[in-house]
Design a protein around this motif. Sequence first.
Motif, PDB file in Angstrom:
ATOM      1  N   CYS A 345       0.843  -1.188   0.000  1.00 32.82           N
ATOM      2  CA  CYS A 345       0.000   0.000   0.000  1.00 32.82           C
ATOM      3  C   CYS A 345       0.885   1.248   0.000  1.00 32.82           C
ATOM      4  O   CYS A 345       2.052   1.175   0.376  1.00 32.82           O
ATOM      5  CB  CYS A 345      -0.958  -0.017   1.183  1.00 32.82           C
ATOM      6  N   CYS A 379      -1.511  -0.954   7.758  1.00 32.32           N
ATOM      7  CA  CYS A 379      -2.329  -0.984   8.975  1.00 32.32           C
ATOM      8  C   CYS A 379      -3.219  -2.208   9.007  1.00 32.32           C
ATOM      9  O   CYS A 379      -3.587  -2.766   7.968  1.00 32.32           O
ATOM     10  CB  CYS A 379      -3.175   0.288   9.102  1.00 32.32           C
ATOM     11  N   GLU A 386      -7.519  -5.034   1.949  1.00 35.45           N
ATOM     12  CA  GLU A 386      -7.020  -4.433   0.713  1.00 35.45           C
ATOM     13  C   GLU A 386      -5.922  -5.256   0.051  1.00 35.45           C
ATOM     14  O   GLU A 386      -5.494  -4.923  -1.045  1.00 35.45           O
ATOM     15  CB  GLU A 386      -6.517  -3.005   0.992  1.00 35.45           C
TER      16      GLU A 386
HETATM   17  S1  SF4 Z   1      -5.502   2.499   5.121  1.00 28.25           S
HETATM   18 FE1  SF4 Z   1      -3.942   1.053   5.897  1.00 28.25          FE
HETATM   19  S2  SF4 Z   1      -3.650  -0.380   4.182  1.00 28.25           S
HETATM   20 FE2  SF4 Z   1      -4.695   1.429   3.289  1.00 28.25          FE
HETATM   21  S3  SF4 Z   1      -3.034   2.825   2.595  1.00 28.25           S
HETATM   22 FE3  SF4 Z   1      -3.478   3.421   4.711  1.00 28.25          FE
HETATM   23  S4  SF4 Z   1      -1.997   2.219   5.941  1.00 28.25           S
HETATM   24 FE4  SF4 Z   1      -2.085   1.253   3.917  1.00 28.25          FE
END
Ligand code: SF4
Length: 436
Positions: A345, A379, A386
């Motif tokens: 990510c 996270c 995701e």
């Molecule tokens: S929400 Fe979590 S998984 Fe999505 S970009 Fe942000 S840190 Fe990465």
Amino acid sequence: MKTHTVTVGDLMLKGGHLLIGGEHPVSVQTMCNTDTLDVAASVAQCERIAAAGAQLIRLTTQGLPQVRALAKIKETLSKRGIHIPLVADVHFSAATAMEAARVADKVRINPGNFSRDPSQAKALLATLLETCNLHHTALRIGVNHGSLPAHIMELYGDTPEGMCRAAMEYLTVCQELNFTNTVVSIKSSNTRVMVQANRLLVKHMEEAGMSYPIHLGVTESGNERQGRLKSAAGIITLLKEGIGNTFRVSLTEAPESEIRFGKLFLPLLATPATPTASADLWDQLIVSACYEWAPGLLDGTIDWKTLPMPFVEAPFATKEELTDFCMDLLQATRCVFTKPEYISCPGCGRTKYNLEETVRAVKAATSHLKGCTIAIMGCIVNGPGEMADAQYGYVGEGNEKITLYKGKIPVMRGIPQEEAVQHLLQLIESDQQHAT
Ligand code: SF4
């Protein structure tokens, strides 16, 4: 695809608004990876992003404290003469989205995350639209591969059709309430799924008499050349056929890098297409090679097995370097996999560790492996959903702890960050030994 125009921001402020869709040029946007509560750091990053040429900046807005911080960031930027529109990225809380709609120029939501009950999710969306109307706030409805609502999964599975059906449910609410200031996105880290889903979305919207502008992106595409190739292959293929009004290149790098790279796509949209001008010759090669080859490779109309190696030319690179480049392009377009496939990510205000360093460390430790897909996610709240169809996941828990996943199943929790890459490597190697 012909779309109507969505207005983001204050039309009275010079440079303080963005028009998306209609006859307006395709725009380039990105997202801060700072903690939104750290107003000084977020303002400083927004300044750097705006200077790099971004036309829209998104910030993580997971709760009311972040909404208040966003208001301060906007005010501070404005006092410094930077009037770039800001987008609140809200994932789960409809109440936060309502408050954000009073402050931000645009709010990004996935209504399916508001409630597991589809009727309630749509009712909350309808209430949000009223607030958006009142405050002239634009909306993005974002649906991602890997996080579709249960009722859609049951009927269509995690497929391009399912992604479109979810998006269409929410767009229908906008249409019924005559709310036109919506942009829609359906994203995937799989370039073929992303391209098919967007083409299908255009078809569904045209059949329903809708003309909402489309935001394009390949999610979790990774970093460096592989990340750039995936993003460019998916986005450029669609832009070339007239699909897409704004886009984000998603890289596990500084947001400014996303903008600098994304801006290289724009000269290709001119008629006739013109070569990009970059200092970075490899970036330029990625963009021009994707423009020429990605549509055929993604659609299978080019038989990659018949191509000479290398099939791209560049005076600055050796034959071996170009062959390696071509293999990466074939992997980005999912023709053949000769290296591990990395999904990572871009990071955001929810990121729980130094993502850029970790991705480099995971790649260094696993680059010799074959036939595996590894996700590195910032996270634990959104990461597992995701990381789509990754076989292994490295996900930040917070407090310098990591959870390792096999598919969607957490197999090791609470691993100290400094030991986690080694555990990940052992996990994959042990599976591969058992398989042989
Ligand atoms: S929400 Fe979590 S998984 Fe999505 S970009 Fe942000 S840190 Fe990465």
